[in-house]
Motif scaffolding. Sequence first.
Motif, PDB file in Angstrom:
ATOM      1  N   UNK A 355     -30.862  16.061  30.879  1.00  0.00           N
ATOM      2  CA  UNK A 355     -29.795  16.776  30.183  1.00  0.00           C
ATOM      3  C   UNK A 355     -29.182  15.904  29.096  1.00  0.00           C
ATOM      4  N   UNK A 356     -28.942  14.635  29.404  1.00  0.00           N
ATOM      5  CA  UNK A 356     -28.295  13.776  28.414  1.00  0.00           C
ATOM      6  C   UNK A 356     -29.241  13.391  27.291  1.00  0.00           C
ATOM      7  N   UNK A 357     -30.541  13.449  27.535  1.00  0.00           N
ATOM      8  CA  UNK A 357     -31.504  13.258  26.443  1.00  0.00           C
ATOM      9  C   UNK A 357     -31.372  14.387  25.430  1.00  0.00           C
ATOM     10  N   UNK A 358     -31.138  15.602  25.926  1.00  0.00           N
ATOM     11  CA  UNK A 358     -30.904  16.747  25.034  1.00  0.00           C
ATOM     12  C   UNK A 358     -29.599  16.547  24.263  1.00  0.00           C
ATOM     13  N   UNK A 359     -28.535  16.218  24.984  1.00  0.00           N
ATOM     14  CA  UNK A 359     -27.210  16.089  24.382  1.00  0.00           C
ATOM     15  C   UNK A 359     -27.200  15.026  23.275  1.00  0.00           C
ATOM     16  N   UNK A 360     -27.877  13.920  23.503  1.00  0.00           N
ATOM     17  CA  UNK A 360     -27.834  12.784  22.571  1.00  0.00           C
ATOM     18  C   UNK A 360     -28.926  12.827  21.515  1.00  0.00           C
ATOM     19  N   UNK A 361     -29.833  13.806  21.606  1.00  0.00           N
ATOM     20  CA  UNK A 361     -31.007  13.886  20.723  1.00  0.00           C
ATOM     21  C   UNK A 361     -31.914  12.678  20.896  1.00  0.00           C
ATOM     22  N   UNK A 362     -31.937  12.124  22.083  1.00  0.00           N
ATOM     23  CA  UNK A 362     -32.929  11.104  22.385  1.00  0.00           C
ATOM     24  C   UNK A 362     -34.320  11.740  22.461  1.00  0.00           C
ATOM     25  N   UNK A 363     -34.392  12.943  23.004  1.00  0.00           N
ATOM     26  CA  UNK A 363     -35.645  13.706  22.998  1.00  0.00           C
ATOM     27  C   UNK A 363     -35.698  14.571  21.739  1.00  0.00           C
ATOM     28  N   UNK A 364     -36.884  15.005  21.366  1.00  0.00           N
ATOM     29  CA  UNK A 364     -37.061  15.780  20.141  1.00  0.00           C
ATOM     30  C   UNK A 364     -36.587  17.214  20.356  1.00  0.00           C
ATOM     31  N   UNK A 365     -36.346  17.967  19.272  1.00  0.00           N
ATOM     32  CA  UNK A 365     -35.974  19.375  19.429  1.00  0.00           C
ATOM     33  C   UNK A 365     -36.986  20.171  20.242  1.00  0.00           C
ATOM     34  N   UNK A 366     -38.260  19.920  20.021  1.00  0.00           N
ATOM     35  CA  UNK A 366     -39.275  20.630  20.814  1.00  0.00           C
ATOM     36  C   UNK A 366     -39.191  20.233  22.283  1.00  0.00           C
ATOM     37  N   UNK A 367     -39.022  18.957  22.552  1.00  0.00           N
ATOM     38  CA  UNK A 367     -38.892  18.496  23.928  1.00  0.00           C
ATOM     39  C   UNK A 367     -37.645  19.076  24.585  1.00  0.00           C
ATOM     40  N   UNK A 368     -36.544  19.167  23.817  1.00  0.00           N
ATOM     41  CA  UNK A 368     -35.313  19.747  24.347  1.00  0.00           C
ATOM     42  C   UNK A 368     -35.544  21.162  24.865  1.00  0.00           C
ATOM     43  N   UNK A 369     -36.207  21.974  24.062  1.00  0.00           N
ATOM     44  CA  UNK A 369     -36.483  23.354  24.473  1.00  0.00           C
ATOM     45  C   UNK A 369     -37.411  23.384  25.680  1.00  0.00           C
ATOM     46  N   UNK A 370     -38.374  22.488  25.714  1.00  0.00           N
ATOM     47  CA  UNK A 370     -39.301  22.451  26.848  1.00  0.00           C
ATOM     48  C   UNK A 370     -38.595  22.083  28.152  1.00  0.00           C
ATOM     49  N   UNK A 371     -37.608  21.186  28.074  1.00  0.00           N
ATOM     50  CA  UNK A 371     -36.846  20.816  29.276  1.00  0.00           C
ATOM     51  C   UNK A 371     -36.100  22.024  29.811  1.00  0.00           C
ATOM     52  N   UNK A 372     -35.428  22.770  28.932  1.00  0.00           N
ATOM     53  CA  UNK A 372     -34.719  23.975  29.365  1.00  0.00           C
ATOM     54  C   UNK A 372     -35.690  25.041  29.848  1.00  0.00           C
ATOM     55  N   UNK A 373     -36.855  25.133  29.214  1.00  0.00           N
ATOM     56  CA  UNK A 373     -37.888  26.060  29.702  1.00  0.00           C
ATOM     57  C   UNK A 373     -38.281  25.725  31.133  1.00  0.00           C
ATOM     58  N   UNK A 374     -38.452  24.428  31.400  1.00  0.00           N
ATOM     59  CA  UNK A 374     -38.821  23.984  32.742  1.00  0.00           C
ATOM     60  C   UNK A 374     -37.754  24.361  33.757  1.00  0.00           C
ATOM     61  N   UNK A 375     -36.488  24.126  33.411  1.00  0.00           N
ATOM     62  CA  UNK A 375     -35.403  24.450  34.341  1.00  0.00           C
ATOM     63  C   UNK A 375     -35.371  25.948  34.622  1.00  0.00           C
ATOM     64  N   UNK A 376     -35.563  26.758  33.597  1.00  0.00           N
ATOM     65  CA  UNK A 376     -35.608  28.210  33.802  1.00  0.00           C
ATOM     66  C   UNK A 376     -36.782  28.614  34.667  1.00  0.00           C
ATOM     67  N   UNK A 377     -37.942  28.038  34.381  1.00  0.00           N
ATOM     68  CA  UNK A 377     -39.164  28.393  35.106  1.00  0.00           C
ATOM     69  C   UNK A 377     -39.084  27.943  36.564  1.00  0.00           C
ATOM     70  N   UNK A 378     -38.449  26.816  36.816  1.00  0.00           N
ATOM     71  CA  UNK A 378     -38.350  26.258  38.171  1.00  0.00           C
ATOM     72  C   UNK A 378     -36.913  26.364  38.695  1.00  0.00           C
TER      73      UNK A 378
END
Length: 535
Positions: A355-378
């Motif tokens: 979550x904090x990788x998303x908040x801080x933009x440590x992960x890329x925009x594409x990775x950010x969406x994929x993390x949220x996709x994973x949480x939704x899927x699981x």
Amino acid sequence: MVASDFRQHSTGNVIKEKSFDRIYIQGVKPIVVDRIGRDVDVDVDVGDSDSNVNIYDHTHTHTKGGLNEAEVLRNIKEPSDLEKEAWKLLNDSVVNYCRTPVGTVAANDPADKLPLNYDQSWEKTVDCYSPGQGLMPASFKVRTVPLDGNTGAFEEVLDPDFGESAIGRVAPVDSGLWWIILLRAYGKITGDYTLQERIDIQTGIKLILNLCLTDGFDMFPSLLVTDGSCMIDRRMGIHGHPLEIQTLFYSALRSSREMLTVDDGSKNLIRAINNRLSALSFHIREYYWVDMKKINEIYRYKTEEYSTNAINKFNIYPEQIPTWLVDWVPEIGGYLIGNLQPAHMDFRFFTLGNLWAIVSSLSTPRQNQCILNLIEEKWDDLVGQMPLKICYPALEYEEWRVITGSDPKNTPWSYHNGGSWPTLLWQFTLACIKMGRPEIAQKAVSLAEERLSVDKWPEYYDTRNGRFIGKQARLHQTWTISGYLTSKMLLENPELASSLFWEEDLELLETCICALSKTPRTKCSRHAAKSQILV
């Protein structure tokens, strides 16, 4: 880059008073806090970001910049009974030092016979050894002690805990990073930058950064720490370079770069910050990220590669891929793994770090969406009946015995070992709002609202689906209460979220310390990966 360059977007309206109940933000006003005049020792936790949340209701309509009065009025609504209860509990947890609010107790359950929660000590030493300057205490208590030579006179003193009384005697790494992050958030939200410009505060920032940026034997830009040095403060196999610390470290570096006053004494430090930010962002995005494509690559890794052209740079053996992972990661999702060291990848999903990788933009925009996709899927695995799992999956059987040392508190699907922590709600909400998906956060908040008050606001929940109140969970836990309230405020006023997260910094990603090196041996893999990273 001077701090003032970042302040032109501030829209806060600041009342220059020091009291806890006099900080105004556009559209919101603090609820008046009843002063707590206790003559007892009180423990105040500062290691978790949500233990010192300011208190607001939605009645103040004066604005400056950003929103006009009509826009603010549209956001005003009557707090629900649940919110009113939460605000009262949070108000009651506030602690004063010398007549000034300084924090909150960790938990304030009136039925608890041990209300201090954690014990502390006076000296930051273990076996006559002290950590370096810049260490921030994980918590502190306010003590009332008699004055020497003055019968009947007393004074208040602060008693900090630097880890010398903690479980396992581990010094907290995350508390100093959170302090810097929250200092930046305070300025962004209120528009009051005088605090961070004070000499003592600037010195504090520098001490923490110098401690984190000290040269050592480590070859990685990630921060090397021991087990139990963060929110997971017991042995859970996260020693090395845990994701949570790296995301907080990255956020603290970005915050410091905004707040440090540029002068002859800080130029070298700011240069070191920029170099570390560049290296760290590349390192995490490239080597911590896994999705089905990356797992397939790891599955076909060659080992024992010594050259600078090695694909398998950390000598990861494909046999490390756990059986649960193959069928767990969806085609449309991915995440950042929990840890990376030579010959070791910890494939567990750690929620706070992602979550904090998303908040801080440590992960890329594409990775950010994929993390949220994973949480939704699981959703059933990571949210279940109470948001959110601190990590997934839990350590079980022989793995639990070896890695945790047979820890009876971290049994499978309990506490840090796959337990559910409602305090993670606000960080989940912030990440969802940043990525334009607030409906996911609203679903999680609505789920939590069904139980939090009924269960007396527990610290954590147990079982795979989060059905049971944690077997040793404190009730009326402050960071559970404030995490819920912060989530509600962000959902009702999403424009405030932008003060708490960072956007992508493309200039930072273009900077590479390798280009400044004259060493012929230096070979940077950044150019080969840039097409993947900058998306």
